[in-house]
Design a protein around this motif. Structure first.
Motif, PDB file in Angstrom:
ATOM      1  N   THR A   1      72.971  53.090  71.455  1.00 43.72           N
ATOM      2  CA  THR A   1      73.840  53.707  72.466  1.00 43.72           C
ATOM      3  C   THR A   1      72.998  54.444  73.515  1.00 43.72           C
ATOM      4  OG1 THR A   1      74.132  55.812  71.292  1.00 43.72           O
ATOM      5  CG2 THR A   1      75.616  54.009  70.696  1.00 43.72           C
ATOM      6  N   PRO A   2      72.222  53.724  74.314  1.00 45.46           N
ATOM      7  CA  PRO A   2      71.467  54.390  75.379  1.00 45.46           C
ATOM      8  C   PRO A   2      72.386  54.776  76.532  1.00 45.46           C
ATOM      9  CG  PRO A   2      71.143  52.040  75.537  1.00 45.46           C
ATOM     10  CD  PRO A   2      71.990  52.266  74.314  1.00 45.46           C
ATOM     11  N   GLN A   3      72.136  55.922  77.135  1.00 44.87           N
ATOM     12  CA  GLN A   3      73.017  56.406  78.196  1.00 44.87           C
ATOM     13  C   GLN A   3      72.411  56.102  79.570  1.00 44.87           C
ATOM     14  OE1 GLN A   3      72.357  58.398  75.375  1.00 44.87           O
ATOM     15  NE2 GLN A   3      74.313  57.712  74.576  1.00 44.87           N
ATOM     16  N   ALA A   4      72.920  55.053  80.216  1.00 41.83           N
ATOM     17  CA  ALA A   4      72.472  54.744  81.567  1.00 41.83           C
ATOM     18  C   ALA A   4      72.792  55.877  82.522  1.00 41.83           C
ATOM     19  CB  ALA A   4      73.127  53.447  82.044  1.00 41.83           C
ATOM     20  N   ALA A   5      73.849  56.648  82.211  1.00 46.65           N
ATOM     21  CA  ALA A   5      74.258  57.748  83.084  1.00 46.65           C
ATOM     22  C   ALA A   5      73.190  58.830  83.200  1.00 46.65           C
ATOM     23  CB  ALA A   5      75.565  58.359  82.571  1.00 46.65           C
ATOM     24  N   PHE A   6      72.220  58.873  82.293  1.00 47.86           N
ATOM     25  CA  PHE A   6      71.133  59.838  82.409  1.00 47.86           C
ATOM     26  C   PHE A   6      70.293  59.592  83.660  1.00 47.86           C
ATOM     27  CE2 PHE A   6      70.681  60.754  77.540  1.00 47.86           C
ATOM     28  CZ  PHE A   6      71.814  61.540  77.601  1.00 47.86           C
TER      29      PHE A   6
ATOM     30  N   ILE B   1      78.779  52.076  84.185  1.00 43.32           N
ATOM     31  CA  ILE B   1      78.573  50.639  84.347  1.00 43.32           C
ATOM     32  C   ILE B   1      77.613  50.373  85.503  1.00 43.32           C
ATOM     33  CG2 ILE B   1      79.743  48.509  85.085  1.00 43.32           C
ATOM     34  CD1 ILE B   1      82.173  49.502  83.406  1.00 43.32           C
ATOM     35  N   GLN B   2      77.825  51.051  86.641  1.00 42.31           N
ATOM     36  CA  GLN B   2      76.911  50.849  87.764  1.00 42.31           C
ATOM     37  C   GLN B   2      75.502  51.305  87.413  1.00 42.31           C
ATOM     38  OE1 GLN B   2      78.259  51.703  91.724  1.00 42.31           O
ATOM     39  NE2 GLN B   2      76.203  52.269  92.422  1.00 42.31           N
ATOM     40  N   ALA B   3      75.385  52.397  86.653  1.00 42.94           N
ATOM     41  CA  ALA B   3      74.059  52.887  86.272  1.00 42.94           C
ATOM     42  C   ALA B   3      73.327  51.874  85.394  1.00 42.94           C
ATOM     43  CB  ALA B   3      74.178  54.230  85.549  1.00 42.94           C
ATOM     44  N   PHE B   4      74.034  51.148  84.545  1.00 42.96           N
ATOM     45  CA  PHE B   4      73.409  50.068  83.779  1.00 42.96           C
ATOM     46  C   PHE B   4      72.883  48.983  84.712  1.00 42.96           C
ATOM     47  CE2 PHE B   4      75.673  50.901  79.552  1.00 42.96           C
ATOM     48  CZ  PHE B   4      74.500  51.079  78.846  1.00 42.96           C
ATOM     49  N   VAL B   5      73.600  48.776  85.816  1.00 46.09           N
ATOM     50  CA  VAL B   5      73.265  47.682  86.734  1.00 46.09           C
ATOM     51  C   VAL B   5      72.108  48.045  87.660  1.00 46.09           C
ATOM     52  CG1 VAL B   5      74.160  46.262  88.641  1.00 46.09           C
ATOM     53  CG2 VAL B   5      75.598  46.734  86.643  1.00 46.09           C
ATOM     54  N   ASP B   6      72.090  49.287  88.189  1.00 37.98           N
ATOM     55  CA  ASP B   6      71.049  49.612  89.179  1.00 37.98           C
ATOM     56  C   ASP B   6      70.017  50.629  88.700  1.00 37.98           C
ATOM     57  OD1 ASP B   6      72.227  52.172  89.471  1.00 37.98           O
ATOM     58  OD2 ASP B   6      73.358  51.571  91.242  1.00 37.98           O
ATOM     59  N   ARG B   7      70.311  51.407  87.652  1.00 40.22           N
ATOM     60  CA  ARG B   7      69.375  52.371  87.078  1.00 40.22           C
ATOM     61  C   ARG B   7      68.828  53.329  88.153  1.00 40.22           C
ATOM     62  NH1 ARG B   7      67.794  50.808  81.852  1.00 40.22           N
ATOM     63  NH2 ARG B   7      65.914  52.086  81.966  1.00 40.22           N
ATOM     64  N   ARG B   8      69.656  53.683  89.120  1.00 40.22           N
ATOM     65  CA  ARG B   8      69.215  54.492  90.251  1.00 40.22           C
ATOM     66  C   ARG B   8      69.106  55.956  89.854  1.00 40.22           C
ATOM     67  NH1 ARG B   8      70.290  52.908  95.300  1.00 40.22           N
ATOM     68  NH2 ARG B   8      69.846  50.876  94.387  1.00 40.22           N
ATOM     69  N   THR B   9      67.980  56.579  90.175  1.00 38.16           N
ATOM     70  CA  THR B   9      67.801  58.004  89.921  1.00 38.16           C
ATOM     71  C   THR B   9      68.210  58.803  91.153  1.00 38.16           C
ATOM     72  OG1 THR B   9      65.530  58.135  90.735  1.00 38.16           O
ATOM     73  CG2 THR B   9      65.831  57.476  88.426  1.00 38.16           C
TER      74      THR B   9
END
Length: 543
Positions: free
Chosen positions: A399-404, A454-462
């Motif tokens: 369960t990695p959190q892309a939202a981080f 979901i978008q964070a999984f897709v673009d991983r933008r900081t």
């Protein structure tokens, strides 16, 4: 037969390969009963024309902290305040004035990264709180900032005080506490506030799940209840049941008891029962509304505070973080719980912690076989290629959190340095490696909006515009949607009842202004949630 609800003029993405799309959806007694031509000739008590809106299975956040989130909605919010540390002090001073004499000032959302890596001055905190004790949670939940009054009440200023295992009272060069307390050291302060009453928890669940409904979330995993610093009351299950009975729980909840809530049970010796809850309750107990999930075990801390356990030092530091307990104690917790019928959800972020957790779960599976509900690595922040293969082999979910990425991704990148960043909160490697990648937020430690996740999984933008980890770990919009729907259900052991729009499954759906797999990936986070349905009943509607 008369349907309870008929949705028409829909553009449904079912995630069921046997019928990938649908325009009409029938609901009866809380379940999906058919689609399109299967509904010909049937009437319905209620018909809703969706005017071409997209319909997906309801989103499932498998790792969040709902009671804690509800508490934050009623606490002083100090997250990324414009105005710097002075704004933090001003918010806390206002909160102290609003509190009664002797009452706690509770605040949440602090992250030193938002304030040039600085922490509040404890002398200023003492002055502005006017003798009231302060407990201010760091956004990760793995540290907190307190004032001198709280330190005194917790006995941390007594002569001979020693830090607990897996925790620390941070001190300056003169040995004076700075107000920062890490990991398990928080519990001594929290125990002065807890347990919260069931009524308070019900109020928290009401506030929190009202927000979930607005975001299309229909199921959650409550990652730690009852015991340890992650729990709020030994009767949290009662609070959940009360919230459900009062119509104030708008999601289905899989509750994960803290390992510290489990204890030895005096069962017959033939049962070989090690750790459990009273009555022999283990993972899987419950129903579609509220069920007991894996037990939560902490291997290490958080990367944002550099307490996650690594094999090598953090970049530019002289320490590698630390485990929460002696490795053998953590191993015994895993094996004793697993052999008693518990699946385990092991919090492991650093690569040392992940390796230890995978080894322990693998040993448990080798000894006692696989459980119907998978065991998991919560967060899985640093996963080596060797550990990746073992996760797939043993059917362990992650369960990695892309939202981080947005709030603390830049800081994590710096903490690891260029040579290790490729292992950071992986995505594509899990999908391609056959590992169950379940969507989650760790809310309130990060933004819990599922579409943003979901978008964070897709673009991983900081936040700086960089990439969290490496761009090769980005996944497709469809893979990200699956993480929050069917894979989340599979990782929770509930794919037979949710996760896809299929006949016989629960009528848990989200109605969106656009299909996330068909829009510009940059626009996923801005898609309107037009309605959310749990069991065919609207928990939110802006239709």
């Amino acid at each position: 037969m008369e349907l309870d609800l008929l949705l028409t003029n829909a553009r449904a993405l079912t995630l069921d390969d046997s019928r990938p799309t649908a325009a009409r959806i029938g609901v009866w007694q809380g379940r999906l009963v058919g689609f399109d031509e299967e509904l010909d000739g049937l009437s319905a008590r209620q018909t809703v024309d969706l005017d071409g809106a997209a319909v997906l299975p309801g989103f499932n956040d498998v790792h969040c902290h709902t009671t804690w989130f509800g508490l934050t909605l009623a606490s002083v919010d100090v997250e990324a305040l414009p105005g710097g540390m002075d704004a933090v002090y001003a918010a806390l001073e206002q909160g102290a004035r609003a509190a009664g004499e002797g009452e706690w000032v509770e605040a949440t959302g602090f992250s030193q990264q938002d304030y040039d890596n600085a922490y509040p001055d404890i002398q200023v905190l003492d002055r502005i709180t006017g003798g009231r004790p302060l407990f201010m949670r760091q956004v990760s939940g793995h540290a907190a900032i307190v004032n001198t009054k709280a330190l005194e009440m917790a006995g941390m200023l007594e002569p001979g005080y020693t830090d607990p295992a897996g925790g620390k009272v941070v001190r300056d060069e003169h040995g004076r506490p700075t107000g920062l307390i890490e990991e398990t050291a928080q519990q001594a302060v929290q125990d002065l506030i807890k347990p919260y009453s069931a009524d308070t928890i019900v109020d928290c669940l009401d506030r929190a799940t009202a927000q979930y409904a607005k975001e299309g979330i229909t199921s959650i995993g409550e990652a730690g209840i009852s015991g340890g610093w992650i729990g709020h009351s030994p009767i949290e299950v009662t609070a959940y049941m009360r919230a459900l009975a009062q119509g104030r729980l708008r999601v289905r909840a899989q509750l994960m008891p803290s390992i510290y809530a489990l204890h030895e049970v005096a069962a017959n010796s033939a049962d070989d029962f090690g750790l459990g809850l009273d009555l022999g309750v283990v993972t899987g107990f419950g129903d579609d509304d509220i069920s007991i999930g894996p037990t939560k075990i902490f291997m290490d801390g958080a990367m944002s505070g550099e307490t996650a356990a690594m094999h090598a030092n953090y970049a530019g530091r002289d320490h590698p973080g630390y485990l929460q307990e002696d490795p053998e104690v953590l191993r015994r917790q895993t094996l004793d719980a697993y052999r008693s019928g518990w699946s385990v959800a092991v919090h492991a972020i650093g690569d040392l912690a992940v390796d230890e957790a995978v080894k322990n779960i693998g040993d448990a599976i080798d000894r006692y076989g696989r459980h119907a509900i998978p065991s998991r690595i919560e967060h899985a922040g640093m996963v080596s290629d060797a550990a990746l293969a073992k996760l797939a082999h043993y059917g362990i979910a992650v369960t990695p959190q892309a939202a981080f990425a947005d709030a603390i991704g830049d800081g994590m990148n710096r903490s690891l340095g260029d040579d290790r960043v490729r292992m950071l909160y992986r995505g594509k490697s899990f999908v391609d490696g056959g590992v169950m990648l379940a969507g989650s937020s760790d809310r309130p430690c990060a933004d819990g909006n599922a579409l943003r996740g979901i978008q964070a999984f897709v673009d991983r933008r900081t936040r700086s515009g960089g990439v969290f980890g490496v761009p090769e770990e980005c996944i497709s919009p469809l893979e990200a949607v699956r993480a929050y729907t069917c894979v989340a259900a599979e990782a929770s052991g509930q794919l037979d009842s949710k996760g896809t729009l299929s006949a016989g499954k629960l009528a848990d759906m989200v109605v969106l202004g656009a299909d996330p797999t068909q829009v510009d990936p940059e626009a996923i986070r801005d898609i309107e949630v037009r309605a959310t349905l749990r069991g065919g009943e609207f928990t939110h509607s802006a239709l």
